[in-house]
Design a protein around this motif. Structure first.
Motif, mmCIF file in Angstrom:
data_model
loop_
_atom_site.group_PDB
_atom_site.id
_atom_site.type_symbol
_atom_site.label_atom_id
_atom_site.label_comp_id
_atom_site.label_asym_id
_atom_site.label_seq_id
_atom_site.Cartn_x
_atom_site.Cartn_y
_atom_site.Cartn_z
ATOM 1 N N LEU A 161 0.822 -1.208 0.000
ATOM 2 C CA LEU A 161 0.000 0.000 0.000
ATOM 3 C C LEU A 161 0.857 1.260 0.000
ATOM 4 O O LEU A 161 0.563 2.212 -0.731
ATOM 5 N N HIS A 162 1.912 1.303 0.789
ATOM 6 C CA HIS A 162 2.768 2.488 0.872
ATOM 7 C C HIS A 162 3.396 2.792 -0.485
ATOM 8 O O HIS A 162 3.430 3.953 -0.918
ATOM 9 N N GLY A 163 3.869 1.769 -1.175
ATOM 10 C CA GLY A 163 4.465 1.965 -2.495
ATOM 11 C C GLY A 163 3.451 2.472 -3.508
ATOM 12 O O GLY A 163 3.764 3.350 -4.330
ATOM 13 N N ARG A 164 2.228 1.954 -3.454
ATOM 14 C CA ARG A 164 1.186 2.411 -4.382
ATOM 15 C C ARG A 164 0.803 3.863 -4.118
ATOM 16 O O ARG A 164 0.584 4.633 -5.054
ATOM 17 N N GLN A 165 0.731 4.226 -2.835
ATOM 18 C CA GLN A 165 0.386 5.612 -2.499
ATOM 19 C C GLN A 165 1.445 6.593 -2.986
ATOM 20 O O GLN A 165 1.124 7.655 -3.518
ATOM 21 N N LEU A 166 2.703 6.229 -2.802
ATOM 22 C CA LEU A 166 3.796 7.090 -3.262
ATOM 23 C C LEU A 166 3.772 7.250 -4.777
ATOM 24 O O LEU A 166 3.969 8.348 -5.304
ATOM 25 N N TRP A 167 3.547 6.142 -5.499
ATOM 26 C CA TRP A 167 3.520 6.206 -6.958
ATOM 27 C C TRP A 167 2.327 7.035 -7.424
ATOM 28 O O TRP A 167 2.452 7.828 -8.370
ATOM 29 N N TRP A 168 1.183 6.881 -6.777
ATOM 30 C CA TRP A 168 -0.004 7.656 -7.138
ATOM 31 C C TRP A 168 0.261 9.145 -6.947
ATOM 32 O O TRP A 168 -0.052 9.955 -7.830
ATOM 33 N N LEU A 169 0.830 9.507 -5.803
ATOM 34 C CA LEU A 169 1.113 10.919 -5.531
ATOM 35 C C LEU A 169 2.123 11.477 -6.528
ATOM 36 O O LEU A 169 1.946 12.591 -7.049
ATOM 37 N N MET A 170 3.163 10.715 -6.821
ATOM 38 C CA MET A 170 4.166 11.143 -7.794
ATOM 39 C C MET A 170 3.526 11.349 -9.167
ATOM 40 O O MET A 170 3.813 12.341 -9.862
ATOM 41 N N THR A 171 2.650 10.434 -9.563
ATOM 42 C CA THR A 171 1.998 10.529 -10.871
ATOM 43 C C THR A 171 1.105 11.749 -10.961
ATOM 44 O O THR A 171 1.100 12.465 -11.974
ATOM 45 N N VAL A 172 0.340 12.011 -9.912
ATOM 46 C CA VAL A 172 -0.552 13.168 -9.901
ATOM 47 C C VAL A 172 0.242 14.469 -10.005
ATOM 48 O O VAL A 172 -0.091 15.362 -10.796
ATOM 49 N N LEU A 173 1.310 14.589 -9.219
ATOM 50 C CA LEU A 173 2.112 15.810 -9.230
ATOM 51 C C LEU A 173 2.805 16.011 -10.580
ATOM 52 O O LEU A 173 2.801 17.118 -11.143
ATOM 53 N N MET A 174 3.415 14.942 -11.108
ATOM 54 C CA MET A 174 4.118 15.053 -12.384
ATOM 55 C C MET A 174 3.151 15.340 -13.532
ATOM 56 O O MET A 174 3.470 16.114 -14.446
ATOM 57 N N THR A 175 1.980 14.738 -13.495
ATOM 58 C CA THR A 175 0.997 14.974 -14.554
ATOM 59 C C THR A 175 0.480 16.402 -14.495
ATOM 60 O O THR A 175 0.278 17.045 -15.536
ATOM 61 N N THR A 176 0.267 16.910 -13.285
ATOM 62 C CA THR A 176 -0.195 18.293 -13.130
ATOM 63 C C THR A 176 0.807 19.280 -13.717
ATOM 64 O O THR A 176 0.455 20.138 -14.542
ATOM 65 N N VAL A 177 2.057 19.159 -13.303
ATOM 66 C CA VAL A 177 3.095 20.070 -13.800
ATOM 67 C C VAL A 177 3.327 19.853 -15.292
ATOM 68 O O VAL A 177 3.510 20.806 -16.058
ATOM 69 N N GLY A 178 3.313 18.590 -15.724
ATOM 70 C CA GLY A 178 3.533 18.286 -17.133
ATOM 71 C C GLY A 178 2.486 18.896 -18.038
ATOM 72 O O GLY A 178 2.807 19.492 -19.081
ATOM 73 N N LEU A 179 1.203 18.784 -17.661
ATOM 74 C CA LEU A 179 0.130 19.370 -18.464
ATOM 75 C C LEU A 179 0.226 20.894 -18.483
ATOM 76 O O LEU A 179 -0.002 21.529 -19.520
ATOM 77 N N TRP A 180 0.567 21.469 -17.329
ATOM 78 C CA TRP A 180 0.693 22.928 -17.252
ATOM 79 C C TRP A 180 1.783 23.431 -18.197
ATOM 80 O O TRP A 180 1.578 24.387 -18.943
ATOM 81 N N LEU A 181 2.932 22.766 -18.168
ATOM 82 C CA LEU A 181 4.034 23.178 -19.044
ATOM 83 C C LEU A 181 3.693 22.921 -20.509
ATOM 84 O O LEU A 181 4.023 23.733 -21.389
ATOM 85 N N LEU A 182 3.034 21.819 -20.775
ATOM 86 C CA LEU A 182 2.732 21.442 -22.157
ATOM 87 C C LEU A 182 1.762 22.421 -22.813
ATOM 88 O O LEU A 182 1.903 22.752 -24.000
ATOM 89 N N PHE A 183 0.790 22.915 -22.051
ATOM 90 C CA PHE A 183 -0.254 23.760 -22.639
ATOM 91 C C PHE A 183 -0.049 25.255 -22.414
ATOM 92 O O PHE A 183 -0.540 26.063 -23.206
ATOM 93 N N PHE A 184 0.661 25.624 -21.355
ATOM 94 C CA PHE A 184 0.778 27.048 -21.032
ATOM 95 C C PHE A 184 2.188 27.610 -21.201
ATOM 96 O O PHE A 184 2.372 28.818 -21.179
ATOM 97 N N SER A 185 3.173 26.736 -21.357
ATOM 98 C CA SER A 185 4.533 27.232 -21.543
ATOM 99 C C SER A 185 4.719 27.729 -22.976
ATOM 100 O O SER A 185 4.111 27.204 -23.916
ATOM 101 N N LYS A 186 5.587 28.718 -23.143
ATOM 102 C CA LYS A 186 5.801 29.311 -24.464
ATOM 103 C C LYS A 186 7.060 28.810 -25.153
ATOM 104 O O LYS A 186 7.255 29.061 -26.342
ATOM 105 N N THR A 187 7.923 28.128 -24.423
ATOM 106 C CA THR A 187 9.177 27.657 -25.021
ATOM 107 C C THR A 187 9.100 26.164 -25.304
ATOM 108 O O THR A 187 8.447 25.409 -24.578
ATOM 109 N N ARG A 188 9.784 25.747 -26.339
ATOM 110 C CA ARG A 188 9.788 24.329 -26.713
ATOM 111 C C ARG A 188 10.477 23.476 -25.660
ATOM 112 O O ARG A 188 10.091 22.331 -25.420
ATOM 113 N N LEU A 189 11.495 24.039 -25.025
ATOM 114 C CA LEU A 189 12.216 23.287 -23.999
ATOM 115 C C LEU A 189 11.308 22.953 -22.824
ATOM 116 O O LEU A 189 11.305 21.822 -22.325
#
Length: 255
Positions: A161-189
């Motif tokens: 359970l602890h490993g699944r919770q950590l992976w879930w939290l990591m996925t949520v945080l990375m997906t949030t930041v990833g989508l924000w950068l992908l759609f709202f960032s102005k640079t290709r990098l």
């Protein structure tokens, strides 16, 4: 001398008292109606599947206990153990009421989070704009985690359970930041960085059990995944739309 204001304080400045009031009121109304909608969908689609899966789980448990029971003393201990099982709401109206209270509370919390995020990009003018934000919430909190850890029926073998919770939290945080950068960032990098953040959790992989097994049939597990996916999609799309609708309505009345 130029004073650099940290992003967190800029966010607080955006959410002034008037905006904060609109946010809270909109979240309360949106959470109420969306929570009730989710409860209705779960009562029709999800809970019946859960009840069937719980029946298979109980049957499998009884089979295992019977196979390992050889005398009356052991049967008595097992009987006493089942009497000490933690309380849970019964099927029917009791389960529905507790589910509704939980769903409404959850919906209000997600509505506050969604509304605060929307305000960072500026107020929305139409409920259709809220659909896109709801779709983003659905992707972050359901689709991305479900790619590695799909919804499971009772009686399914799972990893730690602890490993699944950590992976879930990591996925949520990375997906949030990833989508924000992908759609709202102005640079290709930055857009490339956003894409890498989106795929990184799935490249790392979610924790998996040593042996994949379930007391319920595979067809029931697949039905549960489909029902849960539909209910969550409706939940997030309606939540985003209602947040945009109530927010724009209160902004117009404020003027």
């Amino acid at each position: 001398m130029t004073v650099v204001i940290p992003p967190v304080f800029r966010a607080i400045n955006v959410l002034n008292l008037s905006t904060f009031k609109i946010l809270v009121v909109s979240a309360l109304w949106s959470g109420l109606w969306t929570g009730l909608l989710l409860t209705a969908l779960q009562s029709i689609q999800v809970i019946p599947v859960l009840i069937q899966a719980e029946a298979y789980e109980k049957q499998a448990t009884v089979t295992v206990i019977t196979a390992h029971t050889h005398d009356d003393s052991k049967e008595t201990k097992i009987h006493d153990h089942h009497e000490a099982v933690e309380w849970q709401p019964g099927n029917g109206w009791e389960r529905t009421v507790y589910t509704a209270v939980t769903n409404i509370s959850l919906a209000v919390g997600f509505a506050l989070l969604l509304g605060a995020t929307i305000n960072l990009r500026g107020p929305v003018s139409h409920w259709r704009n809220g659909l896109l934000w709801g779709l983003a919430g659905y992707t972050v909190f359901f689709v991305a985690p479900s790619l590695g850890l799909p919804p499971e029926v009772p009686g399914t073998e799972a990893a730690n359970l602890h490993g699944r919770q950590l992976w879930w939290l990591m996925t949520v945080l990375m997906t949030t930041v990833g989508l924000w950068l992908l759609f709202f960032s102005k640079t290709r990098l930055n857009k490339l960085l956003g894409f890498l953040l989106l795929v990184s959790p799935h490249w790392i992989g979610a924790p998996q059990p040593d042996v994949h097994s379930s007391a319920a049939p595979a067809e029931l597990a697949h039905l549960f995944i489909a029902a849960t996916a539909f209910a969550n999609a409706a939940f997030w799309l309606v939540l985003g739309s209602l947040m945009a609708f109530f927010s724009s309505k209160h902004q117009v009345s404020k003027k």
